[in-house]
Design an enzyme around this catalytic site. Structure first.
Site: not given
Ligand code: DMJ
Length: 932
Positions: A146, A293, A387, A405, A491
């Site tokens: 993160e 991902d 989710e 996304e 991302t």
């Protein structure tokens, strides 16, 4: 289209100028059709696009302005309580807090969004604040992943646009690479995480003390997720190339090399988590969503940014495997890396919504359109993407933290197709955000998309990504002050300039494996896709792909393990499915025995299933048994969830909330069932005594109102009776455990007192202390507070959506009241929906096999099969068809495409099954412990 490294793109069709992001040595296969679309969805006028773009700007101001005013310098805004989230001062939320490093996360994550949204002046101010206020040396343990994508990426994105602005000559003239210096400082702070034999980074690091030292409080972890280790190369390479310090790119490359080495060699898939010391796969399920991902995303984008063919080779190898095993259009379903024809789940997570965007970048438009369309229909059903949702599109995990996304994929699909349909999709996203997530102090995540309740949370990615993609969707070239096509999105949607591909290239090949040369790359797609093939002279191309999927969500039938059945198309009898199993059917018991599954009747009336593969009649039967047990465990866990009462909503409808703040509440097993009756609306009043354990001394205050009572000292039912006797029309029990919150504690239902509770007629709901204090604070501030108790939040007042303050308080309250009473007609529909998707806890509970190898318990009531689910599958029209017919019609078996799987005919030695079997069980147990 520019050619790169001799790899040219196909010839364009007229009217659709091919569009590329071009690095000096890398071609990115993205076609664009930004010219006016002539057929299909109605084109959107420039005025309307500008209106929507302005709406996005206003929404950003609302989110960013409230963060800066009420939360900064904290990492994030808590939009319900309108204050900053400071780590250590709020109850821990577990891993999700590892993004917070006391470094003003939201400000750094927002930097380049400010420039994209044309807020150059604000950008200049924000950069000054970062340089003045942000400290990267805090004694805080943070997630390496993160911190890399949000903070390092944020600083680099800010630096990239700062130098661009400086060069233009108007803004940032004072800038002297200060953000880059901070990025470099942060880069060095992250490097100790890579001190493992594998080169894979530890998942966490202490910003001040690094790793392993006692003060660091981290460094004992053994596992990390694949995305966590494989999503570094863009930021680290950019840092190296901007500064000339090669070490960052080298470390990130080494981690990628190791992951590539460890891919499962026959399926070419990677698992979700890996041991950073041994390189063993800890979780062997594989998908394109949570945990993996952005590993795939970074392989393709590393090729674009760095122009290194090896990344494209790897990406293509994985992509081929994804399309072969995981892609089950329009679904993307996790499979096992060793048995890729075996689905590992019957649900999908929201993070995979980025994948259609990546497919656009790859140039594979058809499956991108299909998956995007499926996701859009899920959104239309629940307003947001939950989710996780099942293969028959029911809610599996009900939260939605305002993830970007889907907006990202919508933007890329619009760029690729030019189809105005995607503008309409974006418009719906904007409307839903304003209608359901907007609160007076920012935008609040959805706690439960079914009830519409909120969570006191606005993640930094909402500002970094959502507004960027939505703004760009509606923007024309002239609306942005620089050429967006000169940059690649990380991302986290941070912008890195493509010119980095030619800077400091000398480091690019160091420390990489030479294995790529051994690969058979004859199938690799070295050229950009030919737009004539993508859009075969058909302006309705995208629409024609969406059309058959029109009703795929509404008319869906349960599926997810269909591929197993499909592999029996050749005429062999399909194996026994868990959902069809009946413990009273002798034929089923016989099949169980053959599969090595024994059935134990427990004293409490439940039935336990245990499998010993060694007792199966053959290796094929043992595999059938394994699959049956896995299905049974998943089915059982799903049914457990469905037996619980769904959560309820407390919606504050009076000024200044006007229905915008929705609190998640626990139901009661007694009193009025809000899912069957109209909602209850009323002003709130505290009962005296506050615990409600004796006759109220203030009946006049609670008469005709919703009484607030504190939890504790007597039974919930007793409280309910006391307030009912005082004339209350409903009750809200507030937890006496200070600081408790539905963010950190699982919601529960209030039980009766063991006696008959039919005398309790009023609705009773439970709020944790934090949610309860929002109502108590509102009373202190506004005195009169009106709430609505319901099973699902009702529409907010549309008149209020674009105004912060009503022109007249009374008018607004009246409008709000009208709105709410008119929407009550929808209750029946809502009832149907919620009874179909009822579960109190949004996280699954997994069944752990007792002391046996593989066991699942089912209660007698679960033993009957559901006739509506029997032998059904979904065709592309979303209609249910009989599976038996389908099986007969289809003649090919899938096993041809998968040499590892012996479904149907081929015999696998029992030893090898047993060896794999333990791994599968482990993987299955881990599967449901996903962290999103
Ligand atoms: C973002 O932080 C990034 O996009 C990341 O890769 C995963 N998803 C979150 C937002 O959902």
């Amino acid at each position: 289209m520019s050619e790169a490294g001799g790899r040219g793109c196909g010839s364009p069709v007229p009217q659709r100028a091919p569009w590329s992001l071009v690095a000096a040595t890398a071609a990115i296969c993205l076609v664009s059709a930004t010219s006016v679309w002539t057929a299909g969805a109605e084109p959107m006028s420039r005025e309307e696009k500008q209106k929507l773009g302005n709406q996005v700007l206003e929404m950003f101001d609302h989110a960013y302005g409230n963060y800066m005013e009420h939360a900064y310098p904290a990492d994030e805004l808590m939009p319900l309580t309108c204050r900053g989230r400071v780590r250590g001062q709020e109850p821990s939320r577990g891993d999700v807090d590892d993004a917070l490093g006391k470094f003003s996360l939201t400000l750094i994550d927002s930097l380049d969004t400010l420039v994209v949204l044309n807020k150059t002046k604000e950008f200049e101010d924000a950069v000054r604040k970062v340089l003045r206020d942000v400290n990267l040396d805090n004694d805080v343990v943070v997630s390496v992943f993160e911190t890399n994508i949000r903070v390092l990426g944020g600083l680099l994105g800010g630096h990239s646009l700062a130098i661009m602005l400086k060069e233009k000559g108007e803004y940032m003239q004072w800038y002297n690479d200060e953000l880059l210096q901070m990025a470099k400082q942060l880069g060095y702070k992250l490097l100790p995480a890579f001190n493992t034999t594998s080169g894979l980074p530890y998942p966490r690091i202490n910003l001040k003390f690094g790793i392993r030292k006692p003060e660091a409080r981290t460094g004992t972890e053994t596992d990390t997720c694949t995305a966590c280790a494989g999503t570094l190369i863009l930021e680290f390479a950019a840092l190296s190339r901007f500064t000339g310090a090669t070490i960052f790119e080298e470390y990130a490359r080494k981690a990628l090399d190791f992951l590539w080495e460890k891919r499962q060699r026959s399926s070419n898939l990677v698992g979700v988590t890996i041991n950073i010391h041994t390189g063993d796969w800890v979780r062997k399920d594989s998908g394109v969503g949570a945990g993996i991902d952005s590993y795939y995303e970074y392989l393709l984008k590393a090729y674009v940014l760095l122009g290194d063919d090896s990344f494209l080779e790897r990406f293509n190898t994985h992509y081929d495997a994804i399309m072969r095993y995981i892609s089950q259009p329009p679904l993307l379903l996790d499979v096992h890396i060793h048995k890729p024809m075996l689905n590992a789940r019957t649900w999908m997570d929201a993070l995979l919504a980025f994948f259609p965007g990546l497919q656009v970048l790859k140039g594979d438009i058809r499956p991108a359109i299909e998956t995007h369309e499926m996701l859009y229909q899920v959104i239309k059903k629940h307003n947001f993407l939950p989710e996780a949702f099942t293969t028959d599109f029911r809610v599996h995990w009900a939260q939605h933290p305002l993830r970007p996304e889907f907006a990202e994929s919508t933007y890329f699909l619009y760029k690729a197709t030019g189809d105005p349909y995607y503008l309409e999709v974006g418009k719906t996203l904007i409307e839903n955000l304003n209608k359901y997530a907007r609160v007076p102090c920012g935008f609040a995540a959805m706690k439960d998309v079914r009830t519409g309740s909120h969570e006191d949370r606005m993640d930094s990615f909402f500002l970094a990504e959502m507004f960027k993609y939505l703004y760009l969707l509606f923007a024309d070239k002239e609306d942005i002050i620089f050429d967006i096509e000169d940059y690649i999105f990380t991302t986290e949607a941070h912008l890195l300039p493509l010119w980095l591909s030619t800077t400091n290239q000398s480091i690019s090949k160091k420390n990489t494996t030479s294995e790529y040369t051994e690969l058979d790359d004859s199938n690799f797609d070295w050229t950009c896709p030919n737009t004539q093939i993508l859009f075969p002279n058909d302006p309705l191309y995208a629409q024609s792909i969406r059309e058959p999927l029109k009703n795929v969500v509404d008319k869906s039938c349960p599926r997810g393990i269909i591929r197993v059945e499909e592999s029996f198309r050749s005429g062999a009898k399909p194996p026994l499915r868990a959902r069809d199993f009946m413990a009273t059917n002798p034929e089923h018991l016989e099949i169980l025995k053959k599969m090595g599954v024994s059935l134990i009747h427990l004293k409490d009336g439940r039935v336990q299933l245990v499998q010993h593969a060694i007792q199966a009649a053959s290796s094929i039967d043992a595999e059938d048994g394994l699959r049956f047990m896995q299905e049974m465990i998943e089915l059982s866990s799903q049914q457990q969830k469905e037996q619980q009462l769904p959560p309820r909503a407390v919606q504050i409808v009076s000024h200044p909330f006007f229905g915008r703040v929705v609190l998640t509440a626990g139901p009661a097993q007694f009193g009025l069932d809000l899912s069957k009756h109209k909602e209850t609306r009323g002003f709130v009043a505290s009962s005296k005594p506050y615990n409600g354990c004796s006759e109220l001394t203030n009946p006049e205050a609670v008469m005709g109102k919703i009484a607030l009572i504190q939890r504790g000292q007597c039974m919930f039912a007793e409280k309910a009776r006391n307030i009912q006797n005082a004339g209350a029309i409903g009750g809200i029990v507030i937890d006496d455990n200070e600081g408790s919150s539905s963010d950190t504690a699982p919601l529960f239902q209030m039980a009766g007192d063991g006696k008959d509770t039919d005398d309790i007629k009023i609705p009773m709901l439970f709020l944790f202390s934090k949610e309860g204090s929002i109502i108590l604070d509102a009373i202190r501030e506004y005195e009169e507070v009106e709430v609505l108790l319901s099973d699902k939040a009702k529409d907010r007042d549309p008149e209020m959506e674009n105004e912060e303050q009503p022109s007249s308080e009374n008018d607004s309250q009246n409008q709000s009241a009208e709105q709410i009473s008119s929407s009550s007609q929808e209750v029946d529909l809502v009832d149907q929906e919620s009874s179909e998707e009822n579960s109190l806890n949004s996280h699954p509970e997994s069944l752990s096999p007792a002391d046996m190898d593989n066991a699942a318990s089912i209660s007698p009531s679960e033993q009957t099969s559901n006739p509506t689910e029997n032998h059904e599958t979904t065709n592309l029209n979303g209609e249910c068809t009989d599976l038996d017919n389908q099986l007969q019609e289809q003649s090919e078996t899938e096993e041809d495409s998968n040499p590892n799987v012996s479904w149907g005919k081929k015999v696998q030695p029992i030893d090898s099954i047993l060896a794999d079997w333990n791994e599968d069980i482990e993987a299955f147990e881990m599967m449901e412990k996903d962290e999103l």
